[in-house]
Scaffold this active site. Structure first.
Site, PDB file in Angstrom:
ATOM      1  N   ASP A 164     -13.344 -12.091   8.718  1.00  0.00           N
ATOM      2  CA  ASP A 164     -12.113 -11.463   8.991  1.00  0.00           C
ATOM      3  C   ASP A 164     -12.324 -10.342  10.196  1.00  0.00           C
ATOM      4  OD1 ASP A 164     -12.612  -9.541   7.519  1.00  0.00           O
ATOM      5  OD2 ASP A 164     -10.630  -8.794   6.979  1.00  0.00           O
ATOM      6  N   GLU A 165     -13.649 -10.123  10.865  1.00  0.00           N
ATOM      7  CA  GLU A 165     -13.900  -9.489  11.728  1.00  0.00           C
ATOM      8  C   GLU A 165     -15.180  -9.866  12.166  1.00  0.00           C
ATOM      9  OE1 GLU A 165     -16.250  -5.789  10.143  1.00  0.00           O
ATOM     10  OE2 GLU A 165     -16.688  -7.166   8.164  1.00  0.00           O
TER      11      GLU A 165
ATOM     12  N   ARG B 233       0.755  -1.291  -0.688  1.00  0.00           N
ATOM     13  CA  ARG B 233       0.129   0.094  -0.129  1.00  0.00           C
ATOM     14  C   ARG B 233       0.549   1.037  -0.023  1.00  0.00           C
ATOM     15  NH1 ARG B 233      -5.406  -1.835   4.070  1.00  0.00           N
ATOM     16  NH2 ARG B 233      -5.373  -4.087   3.098  1.00  0.00           N
TER      17      ARG B 233
HETATM   18  N1  DCP Z   1     -11.752  -9.837   0.177  1.00  0.00           N
HETATM   19  C1  DCP Z   1     -12.210  -9.951  -1.636  1.00  0.00           C
HETATM   20  N2  DCP Z   1     -12.463  -9.006  -2.308  1.00  0.00           N
HETATM   21  C2  DCP Z   1     -12.748  -7.810  -1.779  1.00  0.00           C
HETATM   22  C3  DCP Z   1     -13.478  -7.377  -0.313  1.00  0.00           C
HETATM   23  C4  DCP Z   1     -12.238  -8.242   0.655  1.00  0.00           C
HETATM   24  O1  DCP Z   1     -11.717 -11.731  -1.577  1.00  0.00           O
HETATM   25  N3  DCP Z   1     -14.288  -7.305  -2.689  1.00  0.00           N
HETATM   26  C5  DCP Z   1     -11.016 -10.638   0.541  1.00  0.00           C
HETATM   27  C6  DCP Z   1     -10.010 -10.048   1.231  1.00  0.00           C
HETATM   28  C7  DCP Z   1      -9.667  -9.803   1.906  1.00  0.00           C
HETATM   29  C8  DCP Z   1     -10.691  -9.792   3.015  1.00  0.00           C
HETATM   30  O2  DCP Z   1     -11.555 -10.568   2.391  1.00  0.00           O
HETATM   31  O3  DCP Z   1      -8.264  -9.994   2.583  1.00  0.00           O
HETATM   32  C9  DCP Z   1     -10.986  -8.958   4.148  1.00  0.00           C
HETATM   33  O4  DCP Z   1     -11.154  -7.999   3.656  1.00  0.00           O
HETATM   34  P1  DCP Z   1     -11.309  -6.572   4.443  1.00  0.00           P
HETATM   35  O5  DCP Z   1     -11.881  -5.385   3.237  1.00  0.00           O
HETATM   36  O6  DCP Z   1     -11.708  -6.598   5.699  1.00  0.00           O
HETATM   37  O7  DCP Z   1      -9.744  -5.582   3.785  1.00  0.00           O
HETATM   38  P2  DCP Z   1      -7.927  -6.113   4.387  1.00  0.00           P
HETATM   39  O8  DCP Z   1      -8.644  -7.578   5.687  1.00  0.00           O
HETATM   40  O9  DCP Z   1      -8.143  -7.328   2.827  1.00  0.00           O
HETATM   41  O10 DCP Z   1      -7.794  -5.403   4.841  1.00  0.00           O
HETATM   42  P3  DCP Z   1      -7.695  -4.303   5.556  1.00  0.00           P
HETATM   43  O11 DCP Z   1      -6.397  -4.077   6.401  1.00  0.00           O
HETATM   44  O12 DCP Z   1      -7.746  -2.510   4.763  1.00  0.00           O
HETATM   45  O13 DCP Z   1      -9.201  -4.900   6.664  1.00  0.00           O
END
Ligand code: DCP
Length: 635
Positions: free
Chosen positions: A120-121, A60
């Site tokens: 993941d939440e 990022r």
């Molecule tokens: N994901 C996905 N397609 C998307 C959004 C997310 O497959 N359009 C998957 C990949 C991410 C996971 O879901 O790792 C969790 O999404 P988050 O939006 O929580 O984003 P991240 O965990 O990747 O990043 P952050 O640290 O910003 O929460």
């Protein structure tokens, strides 16, 4: 539609915990050489390097974003490591990530009510844990406070440079704070301990928001990432919302948020404060209007629901542009693959968590070729879920056919499918005892006899339309479906026999607990049987059709699966009758140890059958259930 719920009277401590760049972390744990390197996870489809679905924080920094494709990410960050999502059945396989999420949930759930909100939440209700800490070891008496807690961000707390941690420490330990802030301080300490435990045990970092409700906790968890936590004292809520763009608020990302902007000129949540509740209700109805009024003041009474497992299982695949599916054969091929995955997932949910899903739904996006009219939506279709890959595939294909018929109407034109997904929903716990008694029965009943019993219930095939005219047949089929899924598996060693409607005394089965039990456990018996006798049941039910419904009618369908009558006949046999079919039960030889494995309410009811209240013309001769319940007596 958002639902307005008032805050409970007593202050709560709610945390929202969100994993950082989750898929990337999972991949980095799998391959530690990736740690510290700019990394992203890309989709299965590798066109232009694949779409990025998760971007690590190192990447990022170079400006890499989720909306990019791999090729573009490589241009701005040449060293980026692009990891393709695992693949199975020709599509992304998310099991690795799901399981990693479960590891985290099992740690977080140790301190309070825990709601798994996505892969993941998680939301946590830490009120009790915080109250307990406050009464036993309040932060002001702590000699030391962990360094990581001191890194917390406390909204509204003015902190500068090196004094930051000192100020946070002071805030956490202030003895003259109000009860609400003291609870939040305890919440911050508890959440930090949980985050450290997650890191230690899973090697994953996460971020968290700690507030008095879910809405504020969620907003806060995203404010400082990665591996940080943010606390929202009540005194900071007004400022937090004053500048928050409406579209950032959950439930306002779509049409409602757009309407607020265009119709009311509202750009931030704070802008909503200028409107009275009546005015908002006038525009958006009582419920939504009240909800808007509430959220602009940081009020949200949503409870953290105790849920560690997903509410439903779904899998889908998109077929953009030229990949659109244009033949039944190609759709069936994909439906079968999706069903294969879904079947594996619901089966492992059953095996691991003893949960069964009751409803199968198929969604699709479609277009018509050369259609001059505005495009209709492809209707979502649902039916009761039958376990076993072949059955799910068979039913899903029929749901698709039905949807396609509705979609095309009387038109004979080309069509294309741009996305397909299937879901298993209405998941409930398997009642206690079901598993062992069915295993027992499995061992005793030869599969060939099961076929004869099930077969009698399965020879009504149904049209897939859901017209009023079909209601009666539909009810029968749904009842028949339930019978095949449930009771006939238990009582199937003998073919079910038809009896006249005049036999015996009747009572309303809707009042009967055993019938409610069988009804609520719907496909569980079928499911357990399936594990051992998939093929024989497939055969038995091959002539049955699922009755499908538009998605919105799911509730109705479930209500329709029921029993019609429950009888004690004149020979003292307990007869269950559905749609003119019945089976005879004589209880005298039921092995009591088997009964012990049934749920209490069922045990009670069956024991009542053993010792029925005196009634005229009833006797207990002529056993039939003995063949099915007793492990020792045969024939
Ligand atoms: N994901 C996905 N397609 C998307 C959004 C997310 O497959 N359009 C998957 C990949 C991410 C996971 O879901 O790792 C969790 O999404 P988050 O939006 O929580 O984003 P991240 O965990 O990747 O990043 P952050 O640290 O910003 O929460």
């Amino acid at each position: 539609m958002p639902i307005a719920r008032p805050e409970p009277q007593n202050a709560r401590v709610i945390a929202h915990v969100d994993m950082d760049c989750f898929y990337v972390q999972v991949e980095q744990r799998k391959n530690p050489e990736l740690r510290g390197l700019p990394t992203a996870v890309v989709q299965y489809n590798s066109w232009k390097g694949g779409g990025l679905i998760a971007v690590g924080y190192e990447a990022r920094k170079f400006g890499v974003k989720r909306s990019m494709r791999g090729d573009e990410a490589k241009r701005i960050c040449p060293n980026i490591q692009l990891i393709q999502v695992p693949v199975a059945r020709g599509k992304a396989d998310l099991n690795l990530y799901r399981n990693a999420g479960s590891e985290v949930v099992s740690i977080l759930a140790t301190k309070g009510r825990c709601e798994r909100a996505s892969i993941d939440e998680v939301y946590l209700d830490l009120t009790d844990a915080a109250e307990m800490m406050l009464s036993e070891t309040p932060p002001e008496v702590l000699e030391e406070i962990d360094e990581e807690v001191l890194k917390s961000h406390v909204l509204g707390l003015h902190v500068e440079g090196n004094e930051r941690e000192e100020n946070v420490k002071e805030w956490l330990r202030q003895s003259d704070a109000d009860h609400q802030d003291k609870l939040l301080a305890c919440g911050a300490i508890i959440v930090e301990q949980l985050r450290m435990k997650v890191l230690y045990e899973t090697k994953f970092t996460c971020s968290a928001g700690i507030a008095h409700n879910k809405m504020l906790a969620k907003l806060a968890s995203a404010m400082h990432k990665p591996a940080q936590q943010t606390v929202v004292p009540s005194s900071s809520v007004k400022d937090l919302l004053a500048s928050l763009p409406v579209k950032k608020m959950k439930q306002l990302g779509g049409k409602l948020g757009s309407s607020l902007q265009t119709d009311l000129g509202v750009n931030t949540i704070g802008d909503l404060l200028q409107f009275s509740q009546e005015k908002l209700q006038e525009h958006y109805g009582v419920n939504t209007g009240t909800w808007l009024w509430n959220i602009s003041r940081g009020i949200s009474g949503d409870a953290v629901v105790d849920r560690l497992l997903p509410k439903s299982h779904g899998c889908g695949k998109t077929f953009p542009g030229p990949q659109a599916l244009k033949t039944i054969a190609s759709v069936e091929n994909w439906v079968n693959q999706l069903c294969d995955e879904l079947s594996d997932r619901i089966q492992s949910d059953l095996d691991q968590n003893r949960r069964i899903a009751h409803t199968l739904t198929l969604h699709a996006r479609a277009f018509k070729e050369n259609d001059m009219e505005p495009q209709r939506k492809f209707p979502s279709k649902s039916c009761p879920l039958r376990y076993g890959t072949a059955k799910i595939q068979e039913d899903a294909v029929k749901l698709f056919d039905s949807g396609l018929r509705d979609f095309l109407g009387s038109q004979h034109i080309g069509w294309g499918i741009t996305s397909l997904s299937i879901a298993a929903s209405k998941i409930s716990d398997l009642p206690q005892g079901t598993c062992s008694i069915l295993k027992f029965l499995q061992g005793k009943i030869p599969s060939s006899t099961s076929l004869s019993g099930a077969g009698e219930f399965h020879n009504e095939s149904l049209p897939l339309s859901s017209t009023v005219m079909d209601q009666e047949i539909k009810q029968k089929a749904l009842a028949s479906e339930a019978a095949s899924n449930d009771i006939d598996i238990i009582f199937q060693a003998k073919p079910l026999k038809r009896i006249g409607s005049s036999v015996g005394k009747t009572k309303d089965v809707r009042k009967s607990s055993i019938l409610k039990f069988f009804q609520s456990s719907n496909s569980s018996f079928h499911t357990m049987n399936q594990a051992c006798e998939r093929s024989s049941l497939d055969q038995a039910s091959s002539s049955s059709f699922p009755e499908c419904e538009e998605h919105s009618d799911l509730e109705q369908i479930d209500e329709q699966v029921g029993f019609s009558e429950d009888r004690i006949d004149s020979d003292g046999h307990h007869n269950q009758t559905r749609n003119g079919y019945t089976w005879g039960i004589n209880m005298e030889n039921i092995d009591p140890s088997v009964l012990d494995e049934l749920p209490m309410e069922i045990q009670r009811e069956i024991r009542e059958w053993f010792h029925p209240p005196k009634r005229a013309n009833t006797s207990r001769k002529g056993s039939s259930i003995v063949h099915y319940f007793s492990p020792v007596k045969k024939g």
